[in-house]
Design a protein around this motif. Sequence first.
Motif, PDB file in Angstrom:
ATOM      1  N   CYS A  85      58.595 -44.867  46.325  1.00 56.57           N
ATOM      2  CA  CYS A  85      58.469 -46.290  46.586  1.00 56.57           C
ATOM      3  C   CYS A  85      59.452 -47.177  45.361  1.00 56.57           C
ATOM      4  N   ALA A 110      54.426 -53.398  53.188  1.00 62.21           N
ATOM      5  CA  ALA A 110      55.639 -53.123  53.870  1.00 62.21           C
ATOM      6  C   ALA A 110      56.444 -51.833  53.106  1.00 62.21           C
ATOM      7  N   HIS A 113      55.554 -48.386  54.554  1.00 64.46           N
ATOM      8  CA  HIS A 113      55.658 -48.463  55.839  1.00 64.46           C
ATOM      9  C   HIS A 113      57.363 -47.709  56.049  1.00 64.46           C
ATOM     10  N   THR A 114      57.956 -47.394  55.001  1.00 69.87           N
ATOM     11  CA  THR A 114      59.284 -46.736  55.009  1.00 69.87           C
ATOM     12  C   THR A 114      59.566 -45.400  55.557  1.00 69.87           C
ATOM     13  N   ALA A 118      56.368 -42.625  55.222  1.00 66.67           N
ATOM     14  CA  ALA A 118      55.829 -41.970  56.418  1.00 66.67           C
ATOM     15  C   ALA A 118      56.004 -40.640  56.429  1.00 66.67           C
ATOM     16  N   LYS A 127      47.368 -41.085  58.588  1.00 69.53           N
ATOM     17  CA  LYS A 127      47.631 -42.186  59.220  1.00 69.53           C
ATOM     18  C   LYS A 127      47.621 -43.480  58.343  1.00 69.53           C
ATOM     19  N   ILE A 128      48.421 -44.528  58.659  1.00 69.80           N
ATOM     20  CA  ILE A 128      48.379 -45.749  57.893  1.00 69.80           C
ATOM     21  C   ILE A 128      47.940 -46.687  58.650  1.00 69.80           C
ATOM     22  N   SER A 130      45.511 -50.948  58.854  1.00 72.64           N
ATOM     23  CA  SER A 130      45.333 -51.929  58.130  1.00 72.64           C
ATOM     24  C   SER A 130      43.784 -52.023  58.370  1.00 72.64           C
TER      25      SER A 130
END
Length: 147
Positions: A85, A110, A113-114, A118, A127-128, A130
């Motif tokens: 990141c 965010a 979530h790239t 991923a 798993k991502i 919220s």
Amino acid sequence: MRIALDTNQLVRALMRPPGLATFLMAWEAHRFRVVASHALRDEYERVLSHPSIRPLIYPELLRAFRSHLQYDIDIIHVPQIAPICRDPDDDVVIATAVFGAVDYLVTADADLHTPAVAAALNTAHIKIVSMTELLELFDKLDNEAAA
């Protein structure tokens, strides 16, 4: 179930008592284990003590949550990973999730979530979600168990 909790979701949960109550009740019922590295736990403390954040959280909630962080968390040692990141703090979250063998990474960041992130998380079967999605997952599991 094992989860890694990103700081952004921790702060949001503490600022929204109804969601936090559900999260804390599930934690106290041992529905999941929170996994954190030393660096991630230090980040929790640093952010929760920040002058712009601290007044937004009820002191009682902060005390309760800090108690959980002290006694009900699996602290792991993680090696430094190659940067994935743009923010090195996010690499700490990813490393914690991967080396902590978690099922879910709870985040709304965010940057996590790239495609590169991923791919790393998919390889580790993580798993991502919220905080809202995690709480919905608990509801779904409860409904399936009741059926």
